[in-house]
Motif scaffolding. Structure first.
Motif, PDB file in Angstrom:
ATOM      1  N   LYS A  46       4.295 -10.348 -21.372  1.00 44.80           N
ATOM      2  CA  LYS A  46       4.607 -10.847 -20.040  1.00 44.80           C
ATOM      3  C   LYS A  46       5.598  -9.901 -19.390  1.00 44.80           C
ATOM      4  CE  LYS A  46       5.027 -15.534 -18.947  1.00 44.80           C
ATOM      5  NZ  LYS A  46       5.796 -16.782 -19.048  1.00 44.80           N
ATOM      6  N   VAL A  47       5.314  -9.496 -18.185  1.00 48.74           N
ATOM      7  CA  VAL A  47       6.264  -8.635 -17.481  1.00 48.74           C
ATOM      8  C   VAL A  47       6.674  -9.278 -16.160  1.00 48.74           C
ATOM      9  CG1 VAL A  47       5.254  -6.540 -18.453  1.00 48.74           C
ATOM     10  CG2 VAL A  47       4.532  -7.304 -16.187  1.00 48.74           C
ATOM     11  N   PHE A  48       7.848  -8.875 -15.714  1.00 48.88           N
ATOM     12  CA  PHE A  48       8.280  -9.279 -14.375  1.00 48.88           C
ATOM     13  C   PHE A  48       8.251  -8.032 -13.512  1.00 48.88           C
ATOM     14  CE2 PHE A  48      11.595  -9.548 -11.127  1.00 48.88           C
ATOM     15  CZ  PHE A  48      11.225 -10.716 -10.487  1.00 48.88           C
ATOM     16  N   THR A  49       7.691  -8.165 -12.311  1.00 49.33           N
ATOM     17  CA  THR A  49       7.698  -7.026 -11.395  1.00 49.33           C
ATOM     18  C   THR A  49       7.893  -7.496  -9.965  1.00 49.33           C
ATOM     19  OG1 THR A  49       6.457  -5.155 -10.524  1.00 49.33           O
ATOM     20  CG2 THR A  49       5.167  -7.037 -11.241  1.00 49.33           C
ATOM     21  N   THR A  50       8.603  -6.663  -9.199  1.00 48.53           N
ATOM     22  CA  THR A  50       8.716  -6.958  -7.767  1.00 48.53           C
ATOM     23  C   THR A  50       7.625  -6.230  -7.005  1.00 48.53           C
ATOM     24  OG1 THR A  50      10.252  -5.113  -7.548  1.00 48.53           O
ATOM     25  CG2 THR A  50      11.218  -7.296  -7.787  1.00 48.53           C
ATOM     26  N   ARG A  51       6.849  -5.436  -7.752  1.00 48.51           N
ATOM     27  CA  ARG A  51       5.821  -4.639  -7.074  1.00 48.51           C
ATOM     28  C   ARG A  51       4.423  -4.856  -7.665  1.00 48.51           C
ATOM     29  NH1 ARG A  51       7.400  -0.337  -4.026  1.00 48.51           N
ATOM     30  NH2 ARG A  51       5.254  -0.447  -3.351  1.00 48.51           N
ATOM     31  N   PRO A  52       3.912  -6.078  -7.575  1.00 46.86           N
ATOM     32  CA  PRO A  52       2.554  -6.294  -8.082  1.00 46.86           C
ATOM     33  C   PRO A  52       1.520  -5.465  -7.336  1.00 46.86           C
ATOM     34  CG  PRO A  52       3.324  -8.207  -6.832  1.00 46.86           C
ATOM     35  CD  PRO A  52       4.499  -7.306  -7.010  1.00 46.86           C
ATOM     36  N   ASP A  53       1.880  -5.001  -6.140  1.00 52.88           N
ATOM     37  CA  ASP A  53       0.952  -4.181  -5.364  1.00 52.88           C
ATOM     38  C   ASP A  53       0.653  -2.841  -6.039  1.00 52.88           C
ATOM     39  OD1 ASP A  53       3.734  -4.065  -4.757  1.00 52.88           O
ATOM     40  OD2 ASP A  53       3.309  -2.579  -3.215  1.00 52.88           O
ATOM     41  N   THR A  54       1.509  -2.452  -7.004  1.00 54.26           N
ATOM     42  CA  THR A  54       1.281  -1.167  -7.675  1.00 54.26           C
ATOM     43  C   THR A  54       0.552  -1.335  -9.003  1.00 54.26           C
ATOM     44  OG1 THR A  54       3.396  -1.262  -8.828  1.00 54.26           O
ATOM     45  CG2 THR A  54       3.400  -0.202  -6.672  1.00 54.26           C
ATOM     46  N   VAL A  76       4.859   2.043 -13.705  1.00 56.87           N
ATOM     47  CA  VAL A  76       4.071   2.641 -12.639  1.00 56.87           C
ATOM     48  C   VAL A  76       4.762   3.943 -12.236  1.00 56.87           C
ATOM     49  CG1 VAL A  76       2.997   2.280 -10.400  1.00 56.87           C
ATOM     50  CG2 VAL A  76       3.498   0.320 -11.870  1.00 56.87           C
ATOM     51  N   PRO A  77       4.483   5.000 -12.971  1.00 56.44           N
ATOM     52  CA  PRO A  77       5.255   6.229 -12.764  1.00 56.44           C
ATOM     53  C   PRO A  77       5.115   6.828 -11.373  1.00 56.44           C
ATOM     54  CG  PRO A  77       3.476   6.558 -14.355  1.00 56.44           C
ATOM     55  CD  PRO A  77       3.565   5.099 -14.113  1.00 56.44           C
ATOM     56  N   ALA A  78       4.029   6.558 -10.701  1.00 58.37           N
ATOM     57  CA  ALA A  78       3.875   7.169  -9.375  1.00 58.37           C
ATOM     58  C   ALA A  78       4.767   6.501  -8.343  1.00 58.37           C
ATOM     59  CB  ALA A  78       2.420   7.098  -8.937  1.00 58.37           C
ATOM     60  N   HIS A  79       5.262   5.315  -8.660  1.00 55.79           N
ATOM     61  CA  HIS A  79       6.025   4.590  -7.645  1.00 55.79           C
ATOM     62  C   HIS A  79       7.325   4.015  -8.157  1.00 55.79           C
ATOM     63  CE1 HIS A  79       2.619   5.270  -5.113  1.00 55.79           C
ATOM     64  NE2 HIS A  79       1.828   4.795  -6.071  1.00 55.79           N
ATOM     65  N   ASP A  80       7.817   4.561  -9.237  1.00 57.28           N
ATOM     66  CA  ASP A  80       9.103   4.135  -9.760  1.00 57.28           C
ATOM     67  C   ASP A  80       9.752   5.337 -10.415  1.00 57.28           C
ATOM     68  OD1 ASP A  80      10.713   1.474 -10.863  1.00 57.28           O
ATOM     69  OD2 ASP A  80      10.860   3.240 -12.149  1.00 57.28           O
ATOM     70  N   LYS A 118      -0.445   7.936 -11.818  1.00 53.34           N
ATOM     71  CA  LYS A 118      -1.551   7.651 -10.910  1.00 53.34           C
ATOM     72  C   LYS A 118      -1.023   7.030  -9.619  1.00 53.34           C
ATOM     73  CE  LYS A 118      -5.545   4.636 -10.757  1.00 53.34           C
ATOM     74  NZ  LYS A 118      -6.095   3.460 -11.436  1.00 53.34           N
ATOM     75  N   PRO A 119      -1.120   7.776  -8.512  1.00 48.04           N
ATOM     76  CA  PRO A 119      -0.634   7.203  -7.252  1.00 48.04           C
ATOM     77  C   PRO A 119      -1.576   6.123  -6.733  1.00 48.04           C
ATOM     78  CG  PRO A 119      -1.409   9.463  -6.920  1.00 48.04           C
ATOM     79  CD  PRO A 119      -1.632   9.138  -8.356  1.00 48.04           C
ATOM     80  N   VAL A 120      -1.010   5.009  -6.310  1.00 47.61           N
ATOM     81  CA  VAL A 120      -1.842   3.940  -5.749  1.00 47.61           C
ATOM     82  C   VAL A 120      -1.353   3.501  -4.376  1.00 47.61           C
ATOM     83  CG1 VAL A 120      -2.745   3.021  -7.912  1.00 47.61           C
ATOM     84  CG2 VAL A 120      -0.531   2.226  -7.078  1.00 47.61           C
ATOM     85  N   ILE A 121      -0.291   4.162  -3.905  1.00 48.96           N
ATOM     86  CA  ILE A 121       0.194   3.845  -2.562  1.00 48.96           C
ATOM     87  C   ILE A 121       0.398   5.133  -1.787  1.00 48.96           C
ATOM     88  CG2 ILE A 121       2.069   2.795  -1.230  1.00 48.96           C
ATOM     89  CD1 ILE A 121       2.029   0.600  -3.023  1.00 48.96           C
ATOM     90  N   ILE A 171       0.136   2.261   2.221  1.00 51.67           N
ATOM     91  CA  ILE A 171      -1.246   1.789   2.183  1.00 51.67           C
ATOM     92  C   ILE A 171      -1.797   2.024   0.770  1.00 51.67           C
ATOM     93  CG2 ILE A 171      -3.558   2.042   3.196  1.00 51.67           C
ATOM     94  CD1 ILE A 171      -1.467   1.155   5.216  1.00 51.67           C
ATOM     95  N   LEU A 172      -2.532   1.029   0.254  1.00 48.80           N
ATOM     96  CA  LEU A 172      -3.042   1.157  -1.109  1.00 48.80           C
ATOM     97  C   LEU A 172      -4.210   2.147  -1.208  1.00 48.80           C
ATOM     98  CD1 LEU A 172      -1.257  -1.322  -1.639  1.00 48.80           C
ATOM     99  CD2 LEU A 172      -3.029  -2.114  -3.202  1.00 48.80           C
ATOM    100  N   ILE A 173      -4.190   2.906  -2.283  1.00 47.83           N
ATOM    101  CA  ILE A 173      -5.313   3.785  -2.601  1.00 47.83           C
ATOM    102  C   ILE A 173      -5.619   3.600  -4.088  1.00 47.83           C
ATOM    103  CG2 ILE A 173      -4.868   5.531  -0.834  1.00 47.83           C
ATOM    104  CD1 ILE A 173      -3.360   7.132  -2.952  1.00 47.83           C
ATOM    105  N   ASN A 174      -6.754   4.099  -4.543  1.00 48.17           N
ATOM    106  CA  ASN A 174      -7.120   4.008  -5.967  1.00 48.17           C
ATOM    107  C   ASN A 174      -6.979   2.597  -6.521  1.00 48.17           C
ATOM    108  OD1 ASN A 174      -7.481   6.783  -5.969  1.00 48.17           O
ATOM    109  ND2 ASN A 174      -5.361   7.146  -6.589  1.00 48.17           N
ATOM    110  N   SER A 175      -7.201   1.595  -5.689  1.00 48.27           N
ATOM    111  CA  SER A 175      -6.958   0.231  -6.141  1.00 48.27           C
ATOM    112  C   SER A 175      -8.166  -0.669  -5.905  1.00 48.27           C
ATOM    113  CB  SER A 175      -5.744  -0.354  -5.439  1.00 48.27           C
ATOM    114  OG  SER A 175      -4.594   0.386  -5.738  1.00 48.27           O
ATOM    115  N   ALA A 176      -9.333  -0.150  -6.231  1.00 50.25           N
ATOM    116  CA  ALA A 176     -10.580  -0.909  -6.115  1.00 50.25           C
ATOM    117  C   ALA A 176     -10.687  -1.562  -4.743  1.00 50.25           C
ATOM    118  CB  ALA A 176     -10.685  -1.938  -7.235  1.00 50.25           C
TER     119      ALA A 176
END
Length: 913
Positions: free
Chosen positions: A241-249, A333-337, A352-355, A489-494
């Motif tokens: 179980k993880v806690f994140t403030t950035r589920p968008d990533t 999420v190394p691309a955004h943290d 992997k960048p997703v934003i 904006i999200l990218i690489n995120s299905a």
RNA sequence: GCCGCGGUGGCGGAACUGGUAGACGCACUAGCUUCAGGAGCUAGCGUUCGCAAGGACAUGGGAGUUCGAAUCUCCCCCGCGGCACCA
């Protein structure tokens, strides 16, 4: 002129005898609780820094008293606890004995500084009559489920030989002795302050406290809204179980990290192939890392599944993930943290960048271009945006210049070099081999590893590990393009690609079945201390009945006199070696039981003292509810900002607990809190180790308490503190000497009012000083007193009314001299309480009498002052213009011709030419 | 790194909602008065040009807004305090 010591002695005695500063707590009509943080008498004595704070608080109290309030200004000593015990250790004297010595000395000093203390209500936290109730609070906490025991890795100070609360660890060091704090696994008592996290945060909005304290508390409580998401472990029923403030990533989560304390590691022992290595790492992680360099070990043999894209991702253990925070595990999420990025870079994990950022700058660090001139770049619209060095050009390229730019580097690049330009999504490498052959490679970060083969070819080296990232120069210039930690904006995120990241947060959460959670940084208050000098925790452990509180009628649990009271360092208090103390009967079953031998944290002693001040003699209850209703919450609380997340958080917590216990009807300890500044000496904080502590004693002896008080307040703004030096005090001494000479100049009759020649300055001064005291700007108030005195000095005779006002305005600052002069002035033969200057009404000003009838009209030309002319107040624009234009000097500057006139009534006229 | 506070004469510091920068005090200089003293009184005191009248330059640095900026906006530098791998 050393009559001041006689005067000060005399008034101290008379004030105490007549009780000038003793409000009748039960009967007061306009209660005003003026509180200051009580001192801990750990040192040789009060230092001038303490006095600075007390005087500042006292001036406010005296002002309120003269405004007709029944001011209660209590004083006491926070003499229990580790700071006093450490001092006792230093001087090698039993703490109980030392306490008596310190007490005497402190009260002597506090008696001299001229504060209007309510001495009858003084208290000391080491008094059994006091700590009986400190223990009582503990019992109530236990009964309410707010005190509990838990085994946990806690902060341990090896020098103080005790555990510490999080609030008492400052930058990894002990708040008291500055030793490095280590983690120790111990079972301890905690207070559930986290239950109050939300209320402690929200109620900050309701109170008038120094902004910096509120901000510090907000940060300390550290509310963050986020999501809990579960990651399945491959071939297992277990989940992380993880806690994140950035589920968008979430789509960019390329690995997971468990904290070294994480329970799952043990559970997975049999499946982790490198368990020995992992175990070793966990062992090492117990001592805090010296640097911030990331370390970690992969849990080989197991994988987790990213719930968003079902990718298998590796699991690591690393100490950059903290056990006590969130769930003790993260999705990385190394691309955004930034932290994840560093870790991934070091251990060559995919990034992997997703934003995508809103703006997409294209940047390049050019090398091997001696033949490109800056002008060529400029002509393409390329900007050098980073401090360049000899070999590199840091440039940003406009999108439409890309083809031209690429052509340029293809042509001009020195053979054998490669260059790249990047956006956050792609890296374009241009290689030129020794023969001048150019090869172009377009790569997507994190997924493409073609570059490795190429590098091997071009450098004639074995194929390296890693990805494109490891090829890029490690400069912030690039880094900030890749690690985009903000909205986008999200990218690489299905199916979520293209969505705004804020929106995507909740959509993705829903998609993977995550749960919204609020997380606090605040953790429970560790209350146990393995020391001697404190209130024994009033609990008894029975094998049969578990933990039982000491029955209330048995309180206080007296601290026994121990010969060997020194801290042991064995994880238990010295009380644990006193069998007479700990061998007790269980209060429930009367069987053999053992008393808790730890004492409670000092900050519990001081978390409720202002309640007890109201009712120090009460033996039946902690305080009278009626008195509390009448006097609390505190009207004005003054103290040091260094307690922002210690004492000031704990008092708020305890008050809220009291409210929940039904003891009081309010939920905040004080309506108003103001932090005073720090008094420093020679640019450094006063401390014994620096040897720059100034004792007030010598100064009081030499110049008098009044002079020292005024000098301290005159140094600078009270909330900013100041640098103490001797030189300035002479100015105050002169001022007070001149004031005492005034009586010779007093007009012959007391019947006259304010003569016309003093009226204006007197009213102006009342206004200024009143407003200054209200906002704690004592330095400018003192300055105004000087101005007033200077003006009055110019008069041939000083009107009685002016003199009376002056003495009243002076009274809060220089209580002794003003009393002496006021009594002479009133020709009172024997002193009575109601005649004290400190109980006279504060002067009021008349706004009409402040107004001047002439002013200096400032004449400007193009905003530059060219003349100042005296003019009547209320002069019209026309008239002002007329007299201004008549001025020769002004005329000179108006030659180019007037274009515009700006007129500010009773201030200035500005001609624009 | 993040958050907060601050940067004004030789020094501590003033300056209200943008409107004479340097109040008040210390130190310093000159004169008087006393002359054993950290004593008292009067005057001067941001830098600079000028005999003067008056001028120029000045609030950490740079840009900007404005008739006018210590004060408002942006960027940068420095000092102090707090938090610090908080997901």
């Amino acid at each position: 002129m050393a009559g001041f010591s006689r005067i000060e002695k005399k008034w101290n005695a008379l004030w105490r005898k007549t009780g000038v500063f003793e409000p009748e707590l039960g009967r007061a009509k306009k209660p005003f609780y003026n509180l200051m943080m009580f001192p801990y008498p750990s040192a040789e004595g009060l230092h001038v820094g303490n006095m600075y704070a007390f005087v500042g608080s006292d001036i406010y109290g005296r002002f309120q008293r003269m405004r007709g309030n029944d001011v209660f200004e209590p004083i006491g000593l926070d003499g229990f606890g580790i700071h006093s015990e450490n001092y006792a250790l230093k001087v090698k004297r039993h703490p109980a004995k030392q306490a008596k010595i310190s007490e005497k000395n402190f009260y002597r000093q506090l008696g001299m500084i001229g504060n209007g203390f309510a001495w009858k209500e003084k208290l000391e936290t080491y008094d059994p009559e006091y700590y009986k109730w400190t223990q009582w609070i503990f019992v109530q906490m236990f009964k309410k489920g707010l005190a509990y025991r838990k085994k946990q890795a806690v902060n341990w100070c090896p020098d103080c030989k005790t555990v510490l609360a999080d609030e008492q660890v400052v930058s990894g060091e002990c708040e008291r002795c500055e030793s490095k704090v280590i983690k120790k696994e111990l079972e301890q008592w905690f207070f559930r302050i986290t239950n109050y996290a939300e209320r402690l945060l929200k109620d900050l909005e309701k109170i008038d406290w120094s902004e910096k304290v509120k901000i510090a508390q907000r940060n300390w409580i550290g509310r963050s809204e986020g999501v809990e998401i579960e990651f399945k472990i491959q071939n297992s029923n277990l989940k992380i179980k993880v806690f994140t403030t950035r589920p968008d990533t979430l789509f960019g989560a390329t690995y997971m990290v468990l904290s070294p304390e994480h329970e799952l590691i043990g559970k997975l022992e049999s499946r982790i192939k490198n368990y020995q290595e992992v175990k070793k790492y966990i062992q090492k992680a117990r001592t805090p890392a010296e640097d911030k360099e990331k370390t970690g070990v992969e849990l080989k043999g197991i994988k987790a599944v990213n719930p968003a894209n079902k990718e298998e991702i590796p699991i690591w253990v690393a100490d950059y993930v903290l056990g006590g925070v969130g769930t003790g595990a993260i999705m990385a999420v190394p691309a955004h943290d930034e932290r994840d990025f560093e870790f991934a870079k070091k251990f060559k994990l995919p990034i992997k960048p997703v934003i995508r950022r809103a703006d997409i700058p294209i940047r390049s660090v050019l090398m091997g271009f001696d033949n490109i001139h800056s002008e060529e770049l400029v002509s393409l619209g390329i900007k050098e945006v980073w401090p360049a060095d000899k070999n590199h050009k840091y440039i940003e390229i406009p999108e439409n210049s890309l083809p031209a730019f690429e052509k340029l580097i293809r042509e001009k690049m020195t053979p054998g070099f490669w260059n790249e330009y990047i956006t956050h999504q792609r890296v374009i490498f241009i290689f030129k081999d020794k023969n001048g052959l150019v090869e172009r490679l377009e790569l997507t970060p994190g997924t493409d590893n073609k570059i490795n083969r190429l590098s091997a070819i071009y450098n004639n080296e074995p194929e390296p590990k890693g990805s494109v990232w490891n090829w890029l120069p490690d400069v912030p210039f690039y880094k900030e393009l890749f690690i985009h930690t903000e909205r986008g904006i999200l990218i690489n995120s299905a199916k979520f690609s293209g969505m705004d990241s804020e929106e995507a947060k909740w959509e993705i959460t829903k998609f993977v079945g995550g749960e919204r959670k609020v997380q606090y940084r605040l953790r429970d208050w560790l209350i146990s201390r393995q020391r001697y000098w404190g209130p024994p925790i009033p609990m008894i452990f029975c094998e049969k009945c578990n933990w039982q509180p000491v029955p209330e009628q048995d309180l206080p649990v007296k601290l026994p006199y121990l010969k060997d009271w020194r801290p042991k360092g064995t994880g238990v208090s010295p009380l644990a070696s006193e069998s007479k103390f700990y061998k007790v009967k269980c209060p429930k079953c009367n069987g053999e039981a053992r008393r808790e031998t730890d004492v409670s944290d000092t900050f519990l002693d001081s978390a409720w003292y202002f309640f007890r001040y109201l009712d120090v003699k009460n033996k039946k209850e902690i305080f009278s509810k009626a008195l509390a209703r009448k006097w609390l919450p505190v009207d004005m609380y003054i103290g040091g900002a260094e307690h922002a997340v210690l004492h000031l958080l704990y008092v708020r917590f305890i008050t809220k607990v009291f409210a929940d216990l039904g003891l009081v009807g309010f939920r905040e300890p004080s309506k108003k809190f103001r932090a005073h500044g720090l008094l420093i000496k020679d640019g450094a904080k006063m401390s014994k180790s620096r040897g720059n502590v100034v004792s007030p004693d010598t100064y009081i002896k030499k110049f008098g308490a009044d002079a020292l008080r005024m000098y301290l307040m005159f140094l600078g703004p009270f909330d900013q503190g100041g640098d103490f030096r001797d030189s300035g005090i002479l100015g105050i001494t002169r001022f007070l000497a001149r004031v005492q000479k005034f009586e010779k100049k007093l007009a012959s009759t007391s019947k006259e009012g304010l003569a016309e020649n003093s009226e204006r300055i007197v009213h102006q001064s009342i206004k200024k000083i009143t407003e200054d005291i209200e906002s704690l700007r004592y330095n400018t108030a003192v300055s105004q007193l000087m101005i007033l005195s200077n003006k009055l000095e110019e008069l041939p005779k000083v009107p009685w009314a002016a003199w009376e006002v002056f003495l009243k305005l002076l009274a809060p600052f220089a209580p002794y001299i003003s009393e002496e002069l006021y009594q002479k002035f009133g020709k009172n033969k024997s002193f009575r309480k109601q005649n004290s200057v400190h109980l006279q009404s504060w002067p009021k000003y008349n706004a009409k009498k402040i107004k001047e009838d002439v002013f200096l009209l400032v004449v400007q030309v193009n905003g530059k002052v060219r003349a100042t002319i005296q003019a009547p107040v209320g002069i019209s624009e026309k008239d002002a213009e007329r007299i201004a234009l008549a001025n020769e000097n002004v005329k000179k500057y108006l030659l180019p011709g007037l274009r515009k006139t700006i007129f500010v009534p009773d201030k200035l006229i500005n001609f624009v030419v």
